[in-house]
Design an enzyme around this catalytic site. Structure first.
Site, short mmCIF file in Angstrom:
data_model
loop_
_atom_site.label_atom_id
_atom_site.label_comp_id
_atom_site.label_asym_id
_atom_site.label_seq_id
_atom_site.Cartn_x
_atom_site.Cartn_y
_atom_site.Cartn_z
N GLU A 347 -6.69 -6.11 -3.89
CA GLU A 347 -7.00 -6.16 -2.47
C GLU A 347 -7.56 -4.80 -2.05
O GLU A 347 -8.76 -4.60 -2.06
CB GLU A 347 -5.74 -6.53 -1.67
CG GLU A 347 -6.04 -7.02 -0.28
CD GLU A 347 -4.87 -7.79 0.32
OE1 GLU A 347 -4.87 -7.97 1.54
OE2 GLU A 347 -3.97 -8.21 -0.43
N GLU A 606 5.49 -3.59 2.33
CA GLU A 606 4.86 -4.67 3.08
C GLU A 606 5.92 -5.58 3.70
O GLU A 606 5.74 -6.07 4.82
CB GLU A 606 3.95 -5.48 2.15
CG GLU A 606 3.21 -6.60 2.80
CD GLU A 606 2.23 -7.28 1.84
OE1 GLU A 606 1.32 -7.97 2.32
OE2 GLU A 606 2.38 -7.11 0.61
#
Length: 723
Positions: A347, A606
């Site tokens: 990502e 996260e």
């Protein structure tokens, strides 16, 4: 400058090998005249490293950086005067970088093939100026040669393969090809550089028999290792962020990113570090390594944009200090030319939602003026014709039109203006800001609200229904709240610039009135937070009290996601619930900012429970252990706990308000920010049954202690209050 150089590429097919371009020259190229100055102007379709006469040119890693390449490709200018000799050899190696790597925006085979077909292009000029002011330019053309380098493969996600013993059979004349120069811009952002070398803390054998190196800190960058080997010996390294609950190496959360190093040795003592890629890691697994590895053979090289550290937070609580460290490392690891969401998996993109949530904290921790100016220029360049903003910048076609994500278009420039006081960022971004408001106005289903469309909503909200990532807050509520907020920022920006914004003032008034008529109840923590923080609640104190009751009733736990969390503690402490805000900050049980600290975190996660209480992982699909957004809590510590506030009417800390809010659960807390006007510092500590405040301000300030406001000039001050 008018480029005389031409775009060149290798004339031979090299497959995955990184080409190296060679140009040899001597004093006769400029007529033998005495040289006063020599510069190298250079950019590439990918990333490059230039070496002149055996010395690296500049300290820039992964140059020319990541921009919206179709409209903005940076070039760099290096002073090479001191590197010149009578006979010179310049070599420039070009890797895929972001330009030619199959990043997620190109999710189809057709798109990947299109990107892979972009040439490994180089554009460069050696500009030599003699003592009389005459200039000679040696630009890229057919006189340059190209061949295979020792870098046999390099890619952002997958890593690097390097053969130390490889020697190119031949270098053939480079081939000139047509490619635009219209998008070239001089270096605008901060350079990416090596910042720290962290020696390995330990080398150990895991329970499953694998050899693992622990650096003690998660970093973004790459490994440097030294070894004594024979030609042909192999090194193979895998990267990981955490160990599993049995103590074994783990990196399933990297998903498709291979994140590997393959190195073939030459004879003797040798040192290697990757040149064209980067990794996010704390641990490496030695899948192959000659001899018995020792800690002193390994360093983790931390790489990020070359930002000046400006902010510091410290306290009497070691766990809180670890959180502050995690926030700093999270910012360093994710501010690598663009504000990425994570540095490890497949990502690593410039997600706008994360950036807007964290921009205030970012601007206090570091001088990010130049960093955000460049990124916001890419945002404006990539803004879609309808005014929407890509979910990631530079845009990779992963969608647009999400509330709180697109709102980075207004929130980020406004915060940069508040922190640094320069209207130029507003002037540059004002059209982008207005076009974004126009997008909402023109696409909503209901006038003066933002309804319809697809949104990330309160992403990762802990009150999410089973099977959802989006929390339980209403999408139309969140979107309409941000519509109001962003419109208010356009009004403020326009007034700062002296623009007529009367139409936006009318629009804002209508949005607020319609919002209040439509949303007469608030159902989640995040809805309460947004209603108060964005000045939408008709009775903000009552709404904040209701929020506090919700938090307490569920065991003093937050349930907010990406949208609500950055503002949660601000709303509580602004309306008499500072003690509850501290309770949330100091909580160590899941969910909390300190829970990851109890699990050994060295960066922000996260997910609050990326590693669950039983030691299992939250998931392998979306579980980054270096994801900076929740580190936004630091701006509450700066502003509310320590009390350092900017004043909108006097941005850039031209004037300061300092109103500390101490808590008896801490013995002391200190915050400092090196502003454009100088150092502002606030320290409070418990002392003999009272709080002692040490305050430094570089500008006129209003200091508020126990509700009593004192106007002071620049200087150092001491105050006291009862506990």
């Amino acid at each position: 400058m008018e480029w005389s150089g031409k775009w060149i590429k290798p004339s031979q097919e090299m497959g995955e090998v990184c080409p190296v371009f060679i140009r040899e020259f001597d004093g006769e190229e400029n007529g033998g005249r005495e040289i006063a100055k020599a510069e190298l102007w250079v950019t590439a379709l990918g990333v490059y490293e230039a070496v002149l006469n055996g010395s690296r040119v500049g300290q820039y890693v992964l140059a020319p950086g990541w921009t919206s390449y179709k409209s903005r490709l940076q070039y760099q200018v290096y002073d090479i005067t001191q590197l010149l000799k009578d006979e010179n050899r310049l070599s420039v190696t070009v890797g895929k970088g972001w330009y030619r790597s199959p990043v997620p925006g190109w999710i189809t085979e057709e798109g990947k093939a299109e990107k892979a077909a972009i040439p490994a292009g180089l554009l460069a000029e050696i500009v030599i100026t003699d003592k009389e002011g005459n200039t000679t330019c040696i630009g890229t053309d057919e006189s340059w040669k190209a061949g295979e380098s020792k870098i046999r493969f390099s890619e952002i996600y997958d890593g690097e393969t390097f053969d130390a013993g490889f020697k190119a059979a031949e270098y053939l004349p480079a081939e000139v090809f047509e490619w635009t120069k219209d998008n070239l811009i001089p270096q605008e952002g901060e350079e990416i550089t090596e910042q720290e070398y962290i020696k390995a803390a330990a080398v150990f054998t895991a329970p499953n028999g694998e050899t693992v190196v622990d650096f003690g800190q998660e970093v973004t960058g790459y490994v440097q290792f030294t070894l004594d080997a024979r030609a042909g010996d192999k090194v193979e390294i895998s990267h990981g962020e955490v160990l599993d609950k049995d103590g074994n190496f783990y990196n399933a959360n990297y998903r498709a990113a291979k994140a590997k190093i393959f190195y073939t040795c030459c004879d003797g003592v040798q040192t290697y570090k990757p040149k064209m890629t980067f990794f996010g890691f704390r641990y490496i697994r030695l899948d192959q390594f000659p001899g018995t590895p020792k800690p002193e053979q390994f360093y983790a090289v931390a790489v990020h944009s070359d930002m000046k550290r400006t902010g510091c937070l410290r306290s009497s609580n070691p766990m809180l200090n670890q959180l502050f460290s995690n926030i700093i490392w999270g910012q360093k690891g994710n501010f690598l030319d663009v504000p990425t969401d994570c540095p490890q998996r497949d990502e690593r993109m410039g997600w706008t939602g994360d950036a807007q949530a964290f921009v205030k904290t970012a601007s206090y921790n570091y001088d990010v003026d130049k960093f955000f100016t460049k990124w916001l220029a890419d945002m404006a360049a990539d803004q879609l014709p309808d005014g929407s903003i890509g979910h990631v910048v530079p845009t990779l076609f992963v969608g647009s039109g999400s509330a709180a994500w697109d709102d980075a278009a207004t929130i980020c420039p406004w915060q940069i203006y508040l922190t640094y006081g320069d209207k130029e960022i507003l002037a540059r971004q004002f059209d982008c800001m207005k076009k974004y408001i126009g997008f909402i106005t023109n696409t909503t289903k209901d006038k003066y609200l933002w309804t319809g469309g697809e949104h990330y909503e309160d992403w990762l909200g802990l009150d999410a229904p089973v099977g959802s990532y989006k929390g339980s807050s209403r999408a139309d509520f969140i979107a309409s709240a941000f519509y109001a907020y962003s419109t208010s920022l356009v009004v403020k920006a326009g007034k700062a610039l002296g623009e007529d914004v009367s139409c936006y003032e009318d629009l804002y008034r209508n949005i607020v009135e319609t919002f209040r008529r439509t949303f007469t109840d608030y159902r989640t923590q995040t809805e309460h937070v947004l209603a108060v923080h964005f000045n939408l609640a008709e009775d903000p104190a009552k709404t904040a009290d209701a929020l506090a009751d919700m938090v307490v009733s569920c065991g003093s736990r937050l349930q907010t996601g990406f949208v609500g969390t950055p503002y949660l503690l601000h709303v509580l402490s602004s309306y008499g619930h500072t003690d509850l805000a501290y309770t949330l900050l100091l909580r160590t049980e899941y969910p909390s900012w300190l829970y990851p600290v109890t699990k050994g975190a060295t960066t922000v996660w996260e997910h609050w429970d990326g590693i669950m209480e039983n030691g299992d992982f939250w998931s392998t699909d979306m579980n980054s252990f270096n994801h900076y957004a929740y580190g936004a809590v630091a701006d509450w510590v700066y502003e509310e706990a320590a009390g350092i506030h900017t004043v909108e009417e006097a941005p850039g800390f031209e004037r300061v308000k300092i109103a500390p809010k101490p808590d008896s659960r801490l013995d002391w807390l200190e915050a400092s920010i090196e502003t454009r006007k100088g150092l502002v510092r606030s320290l409070w500590k418990q002392e003999e049954g009272r709080f002692r405040y040490e305050i430094t301000t570089p500008s006129p300030a209003s200091i508020v202690i126990d509700g009593v406001e004192t106007q002071v000039g620049p200087g150092e001050y001491i105050f006291y209050s009862r506990i």
